[in-house]
Design a protein around this motif. Sequence first.
Motif, mmCIF file in Angstrom:
data_model
loop_
_atom_site.group_PDB
_atom_site.id
_atom_site.type_symbol
_atom_site.label_atom_id
_atom_site.label_comp_id
_atom_site.label_asym_id
_atom_site.label_seq_id
_atom_site.Cartn_x
_atom_site.Cartn_y
_atom_site.Cartn_z
ATOM 1 N N GLY A 1 0.937 -1.240 -0.118
ATOM 2 C CA GLY A 1 0.054 0.062 0.084
ATOM 3 C C GLY A 1 0.794 1.152 -0.007
ATOM 4 N N ASN A 2 0.206 2.325 0.579
ATOM 5 C CA ASN A 2 0.951 3.669 0.359
ATOM 6 C C ASN A 2 1.146 4.118 1.967
ATOM 7 O OD1 ASN A 2 0.666 4.050 -2.538
ATOM 8 N ND2 ASN A 2 -1.418 4.021 -2.146
ATOM 9 N N PRO A 3 2.034 5.159 1.982
ATOM 10 C CA PRO A 3 3.196 5.364 1.124
ATOM 11 C C PRO A 3 3.828 4.501 0.724
ATOM 12 C CG PRO A 3 3.796 6.368 3.147
ATOM 13 C CD PRO A 3 2.699 5.784 3.224
ATOM 14 N N SER A 4 4.322 4.164 -0.709
ATOM 15 C CA SER A 4 5.255 2.793 -1.043
ATOM 16 C C SER A 4 6.821 2.994 -0.822
ATOM 17 C CB SER A 4 5.005 2.561 -2.472
ATOM 18 O OG SER A 4 5.655 3.444 -3.146
ATOM 19 N N THR A 5 7.354 1.885 -0.540
ATOM 20 C CA THR A 5 8.924 2.137 -0.236
ATOM 21 C C THR A 5 9.424 2.933 -1.159
ATOM 22 O OG1 THR A 5 8.741 -0.019 1.179
ATOM 23 C CG2 THR A 5 10.871 0.931 0.534
ATOM 24 N N PRO A 6 9.393 2.293 -2.691
ATOM 25 C CA PRO A 6 10.069 2.944 -3.763
ATOM 26 C C PRO A 6 9.987 4.395 -3.741
ATOM 27 C CG PRO A 6 9.132 1.083 -4.555
ATOM 28 C CD PRO A 6 8.658 1.293 -3.080
ATOM 29 N N ASP A 7 8.519 5.071 -3.512
ATOM 30 C CA ASP A 7 8.148 6.486 -3.748
ATOM 31 C C ASP A 7 8.974 7.392 -2.619
ATOM 32 O OD1 ASP A 7 6.442 6.008 -5.751
ATOM 33 O OD2 ASP A 7 4.811 6.182 -4.539
ATOM 34 N N VAL A 8 9.005 6.540 -1.201
ATOM 35 C CA VAL A 8 9.708 7.366 -0.085
ATOM 36 C C VAL A 8 11.270 7.394 -0.246
ATOM 37 C CG1 VAL A 8 9.944 7.587 2.355
ATOM 38 C CG2 VAL A 8 7.625 6.841 1.440
ATOM 39 N N VAL A 9 11.680 6.083 -0.807
ATOM 40 C CA VAL A 9 13.203 5.995 -1.079
ATOM 41 C C VAL A 9 13.381 7.322 -1.978
ATOM 42 C CG1 VAL A 9 15.216 4.872 -2.036
ATOM 43 C CG2 VAL A 9 13.729 3.571 -0.354
ATOM 44 N N ASP A 10 13.070 7.347 -3.195
ATOM 45 C CA ASP A 10 13.062 8.345 -4.457
ATOM 46 C C ASP A 10 13.168 9.677 -3.648
ATOM 47 O OD1 ASP A 10 13.464 8.804 -7.315
ATOM 48 O OD2 ASP A 10 11.556 9.934 -6.747
ATOM 49 N N ARG A 11 11.931 9.951 -2.749
ATOM 50 C CA ARG A 11 11.906 11.309 -2.192
ATOM 51 C C ARG A 11 12.986 11.557 -1.435
ATOM 52 N NH1 ARG A 11 6.908 10.839 -0.362
ATOM 53 N NH2 ARG A 11 7.268 10.299 1.953
ATOM 54 N N MET A 12 13.547 10.716 -0.454
ATOM 55 C CA MET A 12 14.561 10.882 0.297
ATOM 56 C C MET A 12 15.879 11.123 -0.540
ATOM 57 S SD MET A 12 13.798 8.282 3.401
ATOM 58 C CE MET A 12 14.380 8.933 4.846
#
Length: 343
Positions: A123-134
């Motif tokens: 689900g959300n927030p997804s791991t790939p999305d948050v890694v990319d944001r960081m």
Amino acid sequence: MNRPEHAPADHPQLPARKIGVLIANLGTPDGTDYWSMRRYLNEFLSDKRVIDYPSWKWQPLLQTVILTKRPFSSGANYKTIWNNDADESPLMTITKEQVAALRDRAQTLWGDRVMVDFCMRYGNPSTPDVVDRMVRAGCDRILFFPLYPQYAGATTATANDQFFRALMTQKRQPAARTVPAYFDRPDYIAALAASVRRALGDRTPRKLVASYHGMPKRYLTEGDPYHCQCQKTSRLLREALGWDAGVIDTTFQSVFGPEEWLRPYTVEHVAELAKQGITEIAVISPAFSADCIETLEEIQGEIREAFVHAGGREFTYIPCLNADPDHIDTLTAIVAENLGGWI
């Protein structure tokens, strides 16, 4: 944003370097409707760490039978505990509270050098999305922290897997560390013991049932240490409380599928206690860092009902550590120790 020292004038500007602390939990559906539940359950039950049957055997059953019916029943269960004010599950609400508290501690200890965020395995927030944001925020080192006190392949390992998959997509890959299991840390055990004392006062129950999430018994024989770590957590908790042997029973819940899972099963065990004349019990869930569907609906619904139906009278549920200050102290200490050499 700034240009690196000695770089030419046309060099792209870069964010200031930071260290990321990424907290991870299991996950939550975005809503209680059929399609939100189906997306969530499909991702969860398609994970080979969770259900390791061959895809040719499992996926037809999952897609044509389980995901046709289960989203309705699971959605109904989530509706009974849903945080309607925030339109999110309690797990999401509590995780946000935990992360907000950790951000405050990190700001006090390290200022703007450390960025704290969270993700969900499903689900959300997804791991790939948050890694990319960081990474885009300047994190060239990330400490990944799955909030599972006891290690299991179906929880800790699959969260780590997803984190590593997210790193594979990054052009500029940050250095990475993962936090190990913390099932026997004195501060974690002390926080559990304090939560029991808050709930029970000076009273020693005839039985405190420590209910952990279950897994197939086969996983234990294949080398997963989860069962042993759960048993040790229960023993250390009993010792911290100063109770005699036999007061705490270790059980396992959330059985799924045809295989034999780790025993005893919580729902059967509490009913058997009532039949034996033990009509007042307390239940705690040391494997969950935050109250969720398994504690708020399963334990306080199905498991409580099984106990009462068998003759039980008093059923006390001891909440998870959630955003309790003792818990935040423990999580902060774990983060600080694992950032050693980085900050």
